[in-house]
Write a protein that holds these residues in place. Sequence first.
Motif, PDB file in Angstrom:
ATOM      1  N   ASP A  57       0.829  -1.207   0.000  1.00  0.00           N
ATOM      2  CA  ASP A  57       0.000   0.000   0.000  1.00  0.00           C
ATOM      3  C   ASP A  57       0.862   1.256   0.000  1.00  0.00           C
ATOM      4  OD1 ASP A  57      -2.280  -1.517  -0.037  1.00  0.00           O
ATOM      5  OD2 ASP A  57      -2.661  -1.329   2.133  1.00  0.00           O
ATOM      6  N   ALA A  58       1.947   1.234   0.773  1.00  0.00           N
ATOM      7  CA  ALA A  58       2.836   2.391   0.827  1.00  0.00           C
ATOM      8  C   ALA A  58       3.520   2.612  -0.518  1.00  0.00           C
ATOM      9  CB  ALA A  58       3.873   2.201   1.928  1.00  0.00           C
ATOM     10  N   GLU A  59       3.908   1.531  -1.179  1.00  0.00           N
ATOM     11  CA  GLU A  59       4.546   1.653  -2.490  1.00  0.00           C
ATOM     12  C   GLU A  59       3.546   2.162  -3.529  1.00  0.00           C
ATOM     13  OE1 GLU A  59       6.198  -2.148  -3.382  1.00  0.00           O
ATOM     14  OE2 GLU A  59       7.890  -1.885  -2.016  1.00  0.00           O
ATOM     15  N   ALA A  60       2.304   1.734  -3.437  1.00  0.00           N
ATOM     16  CA  ALA A  60       1.278   2.172  -4.387  1.00  0.00           C
ATOM     17  C   ALA A  60       0.992   3.658  -4.220  1.00  0.00           C
ATOM     18  CB  ALA A  60      -0.001   1.366  -4.202  1.00  0.00           C
ATOM     19  N   GLU A  61       1.025   4.168  -2.998  1.00  0.00           N
ATOM     20  CA  GLU A  61       0.807   5.585  -2.759  1.00  0.00           C
ATOM     21  C   GLU A  61       1.989   6.417  -3.208  1.00  0.00           C
ATOM     22  OE1 GLU A  61      -0.125   6.091   1.330  1.00  0.00           O
ATOM     23  OE2 GLU A  61      -2.069   5.108   1.167  1.00  0.00           O
TER      24      GLU A  61
END
Length: 67
Positions: A57-61
């Motif tokens: 999720d952090a990488e997608a953001e």
Amino acid sequence: MVTYALALGAIERGTVYLSQYPGFGGKLLFLACTGSVFMASAKMLDCVRHENAKKDDAEAEAVPAES
């Protein structure tokens, strides 16, 4: 490795219970010791899955959306 160490400790504790409480009670305590290893291992795997999802999720953001 952690699961293996937990299992060794649980078996050791279970054998002590078998000698201290002969019969059905000792067998139940032995079973409880080994069952705790399964519960702890499942919790560790669940935490790893949660950490990976949080990381994804952090990488997608962080990646800007393409227009």
